[in-house]
Design a protein around this motif. Structure first.
Motif, mmCIF file in Angstrom:
data_model
loop_
_atom_site.group_PDB
_atom_site.id
_atom_site.type_symbol
_atom_site.label_atom_id
_atom_site.label_comp_id
_atom_site.label_asym_id
_atom_site.label_seq_id
_atom_site.Cartn_x
_atom_site.Cartn_y
_atom_site.Cartn_z
ATOM 1 N N LYS A 1 -3.705 0.168 10.086
ATOM 2 C CA LYS A 1 -4.596 0.661 11.036
ATOM 3 C C LYS A 1 -5.765 -0.090 11.139
ATOM 4 N N ARG B 1 -6.941 15.306 -0.062
ATOM 5 C CA ARG B 1 -5.595 15.707 0.498
ATOM 6 C C ARG B 1 -4.918 16.811 -0.184
ATOM 7 N N ALA B 2 -4.407 17.581 0.895
ATOM 8 C CA ALA B 2 -3.674 18.793 0.360
ATOM 9 C C ALA B 2 -2.225 19.011 1.153
ATOM 10 N N THR B 3 -1.348 19.256 0.654
ATOM 11 C CA THR B 3 -0.089 19.340 1.180
ATOM 12 C C THR B 3 0.926 20.157 0.977
ATOM 13 N N ASP C 1 0.306 20.406 -3.328
ATOM 14 C CA ASP C 1 0.155 19.318 -3.807
ATOM 15 C C ASP C 1 -1.443 18.819 -3.407
ATOM 16 N N ARG D 1 -0.486 11.942 9.993
ATOM 17 C CA ARG D 1 0.801 12.824 9.466
ATOM 18 C C ARG D 1 1.399 13.269 10.770
ATOM 19 N N ARG E 1 -4.868 16.379 -3.832
ATOM 20 C CA ARG E 1 -5.331 15.036 -4.282
ATOM 21 C C ARG E 1 -6.617 14.805 -3.776
ATOM 22 N N GLY F 1 -2.922 6.366 -3.759
ATOM 23 C CA GLY F 1 -2.485 7.845 -3.920
ATOM 24 C C GLY F 1 -1.096 8.022 -4.573
ATOM 25 N N ALA F 2 -0.353 7.050 -4.994
ATOM 26 C CA ALA F 2 0.800 7.010 -5.733
ATOM 27 C C ALA F 2 0.682 6.332 -7.001
ATOM 28 N N GLU G 1 0.602 -1.271 0.131
ATOM 29 C CA GLU G 1 -0.019 0.025 -0.113
ATOM 30 C C GLU G 1 0.819 1.290 -0.131
ATOM 31 N N GLN G 2 1.817 1.165 0.725
ATOM 32 C CA GLN G 2 2.647 2.558 0.634
ATOM 33 C C GLN G 2 1.971 3.422 1.680
ATOM 34 N N GLY G 3 1.022 3.105 2.310
ATOM 35 C CA GLY G 3 0.320 4.115 3.177
ATOM 36 C C GLY G 3 -0.244 3.270 4.307
ATOM 37 N N PRO G 4 -0.659 3.929 5.438
ATOM 38 C CA PRO G 4 -1.180 3.044 6.691
ATOM 39 C C PRO G 4 -2.515 2.853 6.758
ATOM 40 N N ILE G 5 -3.242 2.806 5.885
ATOM 41 C CA ILE G 5 -4.940 2.528 5.996
ATOM 42 C C ILE G 5 -5.230 1.079 6.216
ATOM 43 N N HIS H 1 4.605 10.041 2.113
ATOM 44 C CA HIS H 1 4.269 10.197 0.872
ATOM 45 C C HIS H 1 3.146 11.095 1.118
ATOM 46 N N THR H 2 3.041 12.198 0.304
ATOM 47 C CA THR H 2 1.680 13.081 0.356
ATOM 48 C C THR H 2 0.507 12.412 -0.297
ATOM 49 N N GLY H 3 0.806 11.336 -1.253
ATOM 50 C CA GLY H 3 -0.355 10.641 -1.969
ATOM 51 C C GLY H 3 -1.004 9.812 -1.177
ATOM 52 N N THR H 4 -0.061 8.762 -0.305
ATOM 53 C CA THR H 4 -0.425 7.611 0.232
ATOM 54 C C THR H 4 -0.923 7.801 1.704
ATOM 55 N N THR H 5 -0.234 8.864 2.283
ATOM 56 C CA THR H 5 -0.699 9.217 3.683
ATOM 57 C C THR H 5 -1.683 10.144 4.284
ATOM 58 N N PRO H 6 -3.024 9.618 4.746
ATOM 59 C CA PRO H 6 -3.949 10.202 5.018
ATOM 60 C C PRO H 6 -3.896 11.281 5.963
ATOM 61 N N MET H 7 -4.561 12.588 5.703
ATOM 62 C CA MET H 7 -4.376 13.769 6.692
ATOM 63 C C MET H 7 -4.052 13.452 8.023
ATOM 64 N N PHE I 1 -12.696 16.144 3.773
ATOM 65 C CA PHE I 1 -11.991 15.003 4.713
ATOM 66 C C PHE I 1 -12.643 13.580 4.570
ATOM 67 N N GLN J 1 -5.979 8.261 -7.578
ATOM 68 C CA GLN J 1 -6.288 9.732 -7.246
ATOM 69 C C GLN J 1 -6.070 10.860 -8.295
ATOM 70 N N ILE K 1 7.993 17.820 -3.562
ATOM 71 C CA ILE K 1 6.555 18.254 -3.580
ATOM 72 C C ILE K 1 5.656 17.084 -3.285
#
Lengths: 444, 444
Positions: free
Chosen positions: A221, A286-288, A311, B257, A313, A380-381, A214-218, B248-254, A281, A233, B299
């Motif tokens: 969790k 997502r905005a960074t 950025d 972070r 998304r 997201g990537a 995934e490269q993310g934590p969803i 990662h800004t794309g894969t990490t939920p708000m 939300f 996205q 970015i």
């Protein structure tokens, strides 16, 4: 969407064909294949450093061909070094169904990003071989060249050529980021400049499945091993230039300032508020802001110019547009409050991508069969599947990774989660192959 | 405070001695002197580029000696090239009262910063000479070397040596910022390596007055030509290191972070709020963040590390301490909210400086006499008077400058405002000279 797309007549891809009931991947074997695939370019800290087309990448390519040959595959290597390990089916007039990802890594990468997708494909081959199954369409495990782009930017270069985003000559001429050699020279040097044209038209696939961490934590969790990925996205990137007035921090009263950095700070906070409150939300906006350049960087001179990289998304293009308009409005309010000027430049747009509904339904049904159906994700990537989806029905499967960490030696997915991903791939692939059989036979 | 300090017995320096009633500077002559003093190193855009000890600085030094000699001065040049143009008084056993500033400029400087202070002193000489006045104590117009520090950092170097802040050998060895020569070599080259020891003890002044442009917008907004400067702000500088987690800004939920740049932005906003609301604003507190370094500046990677440079000032040390403690508290709250770590390092302290009360009262009374008594100021920046005040009673006079702009070719003070500054200097100096006479004669 390409002509091979199969449209489901019912709301479900239907269950797995009874002849495949009980087919399962072997978790121990899968992890053993992962170890083998990480045999070149591993680092003492447990990570991987296997930049595309280096000597370690050559060795793992040789291994990939040798390994997949054991399970009945012949091979095509195309002009970009993409390798297709093809196991024939009952109807070899059809293009193969692709199970692909990449074996190259970041310089400080992990053992899972990309590699897990390729070895999951190999595990599907092993299950078919072990049970002496001949699928309906051929199946191809694909190793896409230079997905990371860490040595030869941009990322996803060679699936991009196959999908028509880049030309072969342009991609061949890509220069090493730190060095002087080109991608084509390195393909020649390691013996992987193939003769098969690198294009969907000349070397088609019927579809493309990809397993990826995934490269993310969803999922971590949610304590869910794997999940269907419905699409990618919508992304837009912006440069925001904020101009104020340089002045002495000691002699300029607080009420007489046009402080560009204070304005930029309020913009960063506003950007975060927009996507952490309310409906945006809930809908995954997502905005960074992660790039900031302030001038003149002197502790006693109020900043006169600040450039921000923004950025934005969201799963839906309309939400990205909404976030953009809210940012613009809030940023302008900040400028009005502080006597600042702003330029707001949108320099890159990547629209939302929805994977093929039939492919997604096959993955969803396969997820359900092993109770991995709590969360459904939007990537997201970027991945090779972004470019294959331009030409053929595509879907992805995400595997839980610890803390969402990736591009890092500590990247980790538990064996049972890796096995879940491979199992979902097996089930989704077999469901789709069955749909292809039904669709093709109905036409005959 | 040095032993020469005179303590007023009354609340006022008293009015000007009747014998000096009606003495006035000549605004046309003053501006003509300014033009002469800007005859070397002027730039086509109306500004000045006269770095310390360059050929233009040599020429203006030669002019300064020649010009002041016309009004009865003899000269001392010390080891740092500081020039004292001394006009004898009635009691030459006393050290001279100094009227000093500097003739060097920033590379993109204006015609007023420093130069106005020196030519105001020359105008005082001219008034004395014109009216054949012999003051009680001698008077010295002083040109301090390298106040800007633009060529040989640090700033205020040679008044600093005279005031005991730096040693002569250390100051002589200061290297050119962009080049290889030292300050001593340049003093020798242009013939201004004097033999007078550079120290208060060996070459004392009785007191030091300095006219300078405000370099801030307060007088311009108040439409006040000149003002007494009561002292110099308390200043502290800090490095604040904020550490979060790259992702990662794309894969990490708000909600997952630890965004170091978002935290830093909230700190910048909080810093501004602390000094723009309530009592700290009323008491002239200032706090600015003008340096920011964010890593990794990609970015699509959430910032993991941000360094901030924080500048806190206020007339009172206690307010700087209060602002510091409020910043620390608010910054920690931001860290707690976002899972960030912080290091908060105070790397420089410059305590508040209160100029000599008698000197300040002389300037105040002189300001009142020409209705320049609406605002009383505290200097936000450093001047040669910071270092003279370590050894002798010191006070300053600020002159209105347009929009508060300085260190810029567009730096501008109207002739009538320049004349007001010189008139305040004349009156304050004559008042102090009279106090010296009374004090000395009382002791006899």
């Amino acid at each position: 969407m390409a002509s091979q797309s199969i449209v489901l007549e019912e709301s479900s891809s239907s269950g797995l064909s009874p002849k495949y009931a009980g087919l399962a991947v072997n978790a121990v074997r899968l992890m053993s294949t992962l170890d083998a695939a990480c045999g070149w370019g591993s680092t003492p800290d447990g990570g991987m450093n296997r930049l595309s087309l280096n000597n370690d990448d050559k060795k793992v390519r040789d291994w990939f061909i040798e390994e997949t040959a054991k399970y009945g595959c012949h091979h095509k290597v195309d002009e970009m070094g993409n390798i297709f390990a093809i196991r024939p089916g009952q109807n070899n007039s059809l293009p193969p169904i692709g199970l692909g990802s990449h074996l190259d890594t970041q310089p400080t990468g992990g053992k899972y990003d990309g590699i897990l997708g390729v070895i999951s494909g190999i595990e599907v081959l092993k299950v078919l071989h072990q049970h002496q199954i001949t699928s309906y369409a051929p199946v191809a495990v694909v190793n896409w060249t230079n997905e990371e782009g860490a040595r030869f930017p941009p990322a996803m270069l060679c699936s991009g050529v196959w999908g028509g985003a880049f030309t072969v000559p342009w991609a061949h001429a890509r220069a090493e980021l730190e060095g002087h050699t080109t991608l084509k020279e390195e393909l020649q040097r390691i013996g992987y400049l193939g003769t098969t044209p690198c294009s969907y038209a000349a070397n088609p696939l019927l579809a493309h499945f990809e397993v990826h961490i995934e490269q993310g934590p969803i999922l971590d969790k949610a304590e869910q091993a794997a999940a269907v990925v419905k699409g990618v996205q919508s992304i837009r990137w912006y440069n925001v230039q904020v101009t104020g007035r340089e002045a002495h921090t000691g002699t300029t009263p607080m009420e007489s300032r046009s402080d560009a950095l204070l304005g930029a700070a309020k913009m960063i906070v506003a950007t975060n508020q927009i996507v952490t409150e309310g409906e945006l939300f809930e809908r995954g906006g997502r905005a960074t802001i992660a790039v900031i350049n302030s001038m003149p960087q002197s502790i006693n001179t109020i900043a006169g110019n600040v450039r921000l990289g923004l950025d934005i998304r969201a799963p839906a293009d309309s939400d990205v547009e909404l976030i953009e308009s809210l940012c613009k409005k809030r940023f302008q309010e900040v400028c009005d409050e502080h006597g600042l000027k702003m330029e707001f430049d949108n320099f890159w747009v990547s629209p939302a991508l929805n994977f093929d509904p039939t492919m997604v339904q096959c993955v969803r049904d396969s997820c359900s069969s092993i109770s991995c159906n709590g969360k459904e994700l939007v990537s997201g990537a970027g991945h090779d599947s972004v470019y294959t989806s331009r030409k053929v029905p595509t879907a992805m499967i995400f595997v839980r990774c610890r803390d969402g960490v990736s591009h890092n030696p500590t990247e980790y997915s538990r064996p049972e989660d890796c096995a879940a991903g491979a199992q979902v791939l097996l089930g989704a692939y077999l469901r789709y192959d069955e749909l292809v059989r039904k669709s093709t036979e109905a036409k005959i």
